[in-house]
Design a protein around this motif. Structure first.
Motif, PDB file in Angstrom:
ATOM      1  N   GLY A 165      45.899-147.579 -72.804  1.00  0.00           N
ATOM      2  CA  GLY A 165      44.755-147.013 -71.904  1.00  0.00           C
ATOM      3  C   GLY A 165      43.580-147.084 -72.483  1.00  0.00           C
ATOM      4  O   GLY A 165      43.236-147.382 -73.714  1.00  0.00           O
ATOM      5  N   PRO A 166      42.330-146.919 -71.562  1.00  0.00           N
ATOM      6  CA  PRO A 166      41.071-147.083 -72.100  1.00  0.00           C
ATOM      7  C   PRO A 166      40.555-145.798 -73.235  1.00  0.00           C
ATOM      8  O   PRO A 166      41.047-144.741 -73.013  1.00  0.00           O
ATOM      9  CB  PRO A 166      40.462-147.323 -70.838  1.00  0.00           C
ATOM     10  CG  PRO A 166      41.290-146.300 -69.798  1.00  0.00           C
ATOM     11  CD  PRO A 166      42.663-146.692 -70.338  1.00  0.00           C
ATOM     12  N   MET A 167      39.705-146.172 -73.865  1.00  0.00           N
ATOM     13  CA  MET A 167      39.219-145.179 -74.787  1.00  0.00           C
ATOM     14  C   MET A 167      37.778-145.324 -75.123  1.00  0.00           C
ATOM     15  O   MET A 167      37.287-146.610 -75.237  1.00  0.00           O
ATOM     16  CB  MET A 167      39.994-145.166 -76.064  1.00  0.00           C
ATOM     17  CG  MET A 167      39.406-144.285 -77.060  1.00  0.00           C
ATOM     18  SD  MET A 167      40.096-144.770 -78.658  1.00  0.00           S
ATOM     19  CE  MET A 167      39.394-146.089 -79.116  1.00  0.00           C
ATOM     20  N   LEU A 168      37.094-144.318 -75.066  1.00  0.00           N
ATOM     21  CA  LEU A 168      35.718-144.247 -75.629  1.00  0.00           C
ATOM     22  C   LEU A 168      35.319-143.432 -76.866  1.00  0.00           C
ATOM     23  O   LEU A 168      35.950-142.190 -76.851  1.00  0.00           O
ATOM     24  CB  LEU A 168      34.678-143.649 -74.483  1.00  0.00           C
ATOM     25  CG  LEU A 168      34.534-144.550 -73.225  1.00  0.00           C
ATOM     26  CD1 LEU A 168      33.694-143.700 -72.260  1.00  0.00           C
ATOM     27  CD2 LEU A 168      33.831-146.046 -73.561  1.00  0.00           C
ATOM     28  N   LEU A 169      35.138-144.006 -77.824  1.00  0.00           N
ATOM     29  CA  LEU A 169      34.591-143.253 -79.038  1.00  0.00           C
ATOM     30  C   LEU A 169      33.220-142.765 -78.932  1.00  0.00           C
ATOM     31  O   LEU A 169      32.342-143.418 -78.946  1.00  0.00           O
ATOM     32  CB  LEU A 169      35.034-143.780 -80.305  1.00  0.00           C
ATOM     33  CG  LEU A 169      34.917-143.155 -81.537  1.00  0.00           C
ATOM     34  CD1 LEU A 169      35.853-142.095 -81.831  1.00  0.00           C
ATOM     35  CD2 LEU A 169      35.253-144.174 -82.733  1.00  0.00           C
ATOM     36  N   MET A 170      32.853-141.528 -78.917  1.00  0.00           N
ATOM     37  CA  MET A 170      31.421-140.932 -78.643  1.00  0.00           C
ATOM     38  C   MET A 170      31.157-139.897 -79.930  1.00  0.00           C
ATOM     39  O   MET A 170      32.045-139.357 -80.577  1.00  0.00           O
ATOM     40  CB  MET A 170      31.412-140.181 -77.402  1.00  0.00           C
ATOM     41  CG  MET A 170      31.845-140.917 -76.245  1.00  0.00           C
ATOM     42  SD  MET A 170      31.746-140.151 -74.721  1.00  0.00           S
ATOM     43  CE  MET A 170      30.223-140.570 -74.315  1.00  0.00           C
ATOM     44  N   GLN A 171      29.925-139.854 -80.255  1.00  0.00           N
ATOM     45  CA  GLN A 171      29.355-139.119 -81.100  1.00  0.00           C
ATOM     46  C   GLN A 171      28.333-138.185 -80.730  1.00  0.00           C
ATOM     47  O   GLN A 171      27.322-138.627 -79.778  1.00  0.00           O
ATOM     48  CB  GLN A 171      28.746-139.953 -82.375  1.00  0.00           C
ATOM     49  CG  GLN A 171      28.241-139.287 -83.545  1.00  0.00           C
ATOM     50  CD  GLN A 171      27.878-140.149 -84.780  1.00  0.00           C
ATOM     51  OE1 GLN A 171      27.422-141.477 -84.409  1.00  0.00           O
ATOM     52  NE2 GLN A 171      27.901-139.773 -85.950  1.00  0.00           N
ATOM     53  N   ARG A 172      28.266-136.926 -81.205  1.00  0.00           N
ATOM     54  CA  ARG A 172      27.467-135.992 -80.761  1.00  0.00           C
ATOM     55  C   ARG A 172      26.191-135.995 -81.740  1.00  0.00           C
ATOM     56  O   ARG A 172      26.335-135.910 -82.884  1.00  0.00           O
ATOM     57  CB  ARG A 172      27.836-134.586 -80.652  1.00  0.00           C
ATOM     58  CG  ARG A 172      27.024-133.324 -80.026  1.00  0.00           C
ATOM     59  CD  ARG A 172      27.813-132.127 -79.925  1.00  0.00           C
ATOM     60  NE  ARG A 172      28.958-132.170 -79.249  1.00  0.00           N
ATOM     61  CZ  ARG A 172      28.993-132.092 -77.788  1.00  0.00           C
ATOM     62  NH1 ARG A 172      28.028-132.228 -77.189  1.00  0.00           N
ATOM     63  NH2 ARG A 172      30.227-132.102 -77.217  1.00  0.00           N
ATOM     64  N   GLN A 173      24.959-136.064 -81.199  1.00  0.00           N
ATOM     65  CA  GLN A 173      23.643-136.302 -81.781  1.00  0.00           C
ATOM     66  C   GLN A 173      23.307-134.693 -81.917  1.00  0.00           C
ATOM     67  O   GLN A 173      23.839-133.772 -81.468  1.00  0.00           O
ATOM     68  CB  GLN A 173      22.579-136.912 -80.787  1.00  0.00           C
ATOM     69  CG  GLN A 173      23.074-138.462 -80.523  1.00  0.00           C
ATOM     70  CD  GLN A 173      23.141-139.189 -81.881  1.00  0.00           C
ATOM     71  OE1 GLN A 173      22.443-139.241 -82.909  1.00  0.00           O
ATOM     72  NE2 GLN A 173      24.147-140.151 -81.935  1.00  0.00           N
ATOM     73  N   LYS A 174      22.312-134.687 -82.923  1.00  0.00           N
ATOM     74  CA  LYS A 174      21.722-133.391 -83.243  1.00  0.00           C
ATOM     75  C   LYS A 174      21.277-132.769 -81.821  1.00  0.00           C
ATOM     76  O   LYS A 174      20.856-131.380 -82.046  1.00  0.00           O
ATOM     77  CB  LYS A 174      20.510-133.384 -84.397  1.00  0.00           C
ATOM     78  CG  LYS A 174      21.470-133.790 -85.737  1.00  0.00           C
ATOM     79  CD  LYS A 174      20.293-134.166 -86.702  1.00  0.00           C
ATOM     80  CE  LYS A 174      21.017-134.388 -87.962  1.00  0.00           C
ATOM     81  NZ  LYS A 174      20.064-134.335 -89.217  1.00  0.00           N
ATOM     82  N   SER A 175      20.517-133.490 -81.029  1.00  0.00           N
ATOM     83  CA  SER A 175      20.087-133.019 -79.802  1.00  0.00           C
ATOM     84  C   SER A 175      21.096-132.330 -78.752  1.00  0.00           C
ATOM     85  O   SER A 175      20.709-131.767 -77.977  1.00  0.00           O
ATOM     86  CB  SER A 175      19.150-133.962 -79.060  1.00  0.00           C
ATOM     87  OG  SER A 175      20.137-135.005 -78.889  1.00  0.00           O
ATOM     88  N   GLY A 176      22.441-132.796 -79.119  1.00  0.00           N
ATOM     89  CA  GLY A 176      23.584-132.360 -78.020  1.00  0.00           C
ATOM     90  C   GLY A 176      23.969-133.379 -77.226  1.00  0.00           C
ATOM     91  O   GLY A 176      24.891-133.453 -76.548  1.00  0.00           O
ATOM     92  N   ALA A 177      23.073-134.660 -77.362  1.00  0.00           N
ATOM     93  CA  ALA A 177      23.625-135.664 -76.271  1.00  0.00           C
ATOM     94  C   ALA A 177      24.508-136.496 -76.934  1.00  0.00           C
ATOM     95  O   ALA A 177      24.829-136.599 -78.220  1.00  0.00           O
ATOM     96  CB  ALA A 177      22.309-136.592 -76.200  1.00  0.00           C
ATOM     97  N   LEU A 178      25.642-137.069 -76.100  1.00  0.00           N
ATOM     98  CA  LEU A 178      26.826-138.060 -76.425  1.00  0.00           C
ATOM     99  C   LEU A 178      26.149-139.314 -76.527  1.00  0.00           C
ATOM    100  O   LEU A 178      25.521-139.806 -75.540  1.00  0.00           O
ATOM    101  CB  LEU A 178      27.897-137.592 -75.727  1.00  0.00           C
ATOM    102  CG  LEU A 178      28.597-136.302 -75.732  1.00  0.00           C
ATOM    103  CD1 LEU A 178      29.502-136.165 -74.932  1.00  0.00           C
ATOM    104  CD2 LEU A 178      29.162-135.980 -77.231  1.00  0.00           C
ATOM    105  N   THR A 179      26.469-140.190 -77.591  1.00  0.00           N
ATOM    106  CA  THR A 179      26.324-141.626 -77.431  1.00  0.00           C
ATOM    107  C   THR A 179      27.881-142.320 -77.645  1.00  0.00           C
ATOM    108  O   THR A 179      28.473-141.925 -78.414  1.00  0.00           O
ATOM    109  CB  THR A 179      25.164-142.065 -78.569  1.00  0.00           C
ATOM    110  OG1 THR A 179      25.908-141.635 -79.609  1.00  0.00           O
ATOM    111  CG2 THR A 179      23.842-141.606 -78.356  1.00  0.00           C
ATOM    112  N   VAL A 180      27.935-143.525 -76.912  1.00  0.00           N
ATOM    113  CA  VAL A 180      29.235-144.323 -77.264  1.00  0.00           C
ATOM    114  C   VAL A 180      28.909-144.811 -78.591  1.00  0.00           C
ATOM    115  O   VAL A 180      28.273-145.547 -78.979  1.00  0.00           O
ATOM    116  CB  VAL A 180      29.248-145.201 -76.054  1.00  0.00           C
ATOM    117  CG1 VAL A 180      30.500-146.054 -76.311  1.00  0.00           C
ATOM    118  CG2 VAL A 180      29.124-144.351 -74.743  1.00  0.00           C
ATOM    119  N   VAL A 181      30.044-144.868 -79.345  1.00  0.00           N
ATOM    120  CA  VAL A 181      29.950-145.539 -80.698  1.00  0.00           C
ATOM    121  C   VAL A 181      31.002-146.595 -80.579  1.00  0.00           C
ATOM    122  O   VAL A 181      30.685-147.689 -81.354  1.00  0.00           O
ATOM    123  CB  VAL A 181      30.632-144.437 -81.795  1.00  0.00           C
ATOM    124  CG1 VAL A 181      30.643-145.093 -82.995  1.00  0.00           C
ATOM    125  CG2 VAL A 181      29.561-143.496 -81.768  1.00  0.00           C
ATOM    126  N   ALA A 182      32.034-146.503 -80.048  1.00  0.00           N
ATOM    127  CA  ALA A 182      33.039-147.545 -79.606  1.00  0.00           C
ATOM    128  C   ALA A 182      33.770-147.501 -78.626  1.00  0.00           C
ATOM    129  O   ALA A 182      33.888-146.571 -77.800  1.00  0.00           O
ATOM    130  CB  ALA A 182      34.012-147.634 -80.757  1.00  0.00           C
TER     131      ALA A 182
END
Length: 152
Positions: free
Chosen positions: A22-39
């Motif tokens: 199944g597809p997977m996105l690994l995300m990280q929450r920044q200090k500002s609260g925004a999510l960025t894609v890591v993997a």
């Protein structure tokens, strides 16, 4: 923290069961609260026989070298440890393989034999493996509810 820059990686997590790739996105929450894609990747099917290992590398330096035999120091500090790890294979940074023959003295020096002569500037290493388990969250239901409420 442990994600390599290139190549593939396998991660373990406590999550709902997902079958097949199944597809997977690994995300990280920044200090500002925004999510960025890591993997980006896909999930592996659940497997109860999969084992997670942690590798530790002990290293030492050649002290004296004579043909294929060498005296190694700075890997251990007492002869009991050398006798304990005698069955573990040695390897060098330049690709040589070897075994521990015997401890020398009381300060952690040891005799080793390699498949071919080693260089004085080479490093002798020993890989040790330990089984580890992923940390289980204290209250997984609370984490799932907070993630659903935040829109993740």
């Amino acid at each position: 923290r442990y994600l390599p820059g290139t190549g593939s990686c396998v991660a373990s997590a406590y999550a709902p069961v997902t079958w097949g790739p199944g597809p997977m996105l690994l995300m990280q929450r920044q200090k500002s609260g925004a999510l960025t894609v890591v993997a980006v990747g896909s999930t592996l099917p659940p497997n109860a026989n999969r084992i997670i290992l942690k590798r530790i590398v002990l290293s030492g330096l050649p002290f004296k070298i004579h043909k294929r035999k060498a005296t190694i120091r700075f890997m251990f500090y007492n002869p009991e440890d050398i006798r304990w790890f005698k069955a573990v294979e040695l390897w060098t940074k330049f690709g040589r393989r070897g075994i521990i023959r015997e401890p020398l003295g009381t300060h952690g020096y040891m005799k080793a034999t390699f498949d071919s002569p080693i260089a004085h500037h080479d490093t002798v290493c020993m890989s040790l493996y330990k089984r580890v388990f992923p940390p289980y969250p204290e209250d997984p239901a609370k984490q799932l509810c907070s993630a659903a409420a935040s829109g993740v």
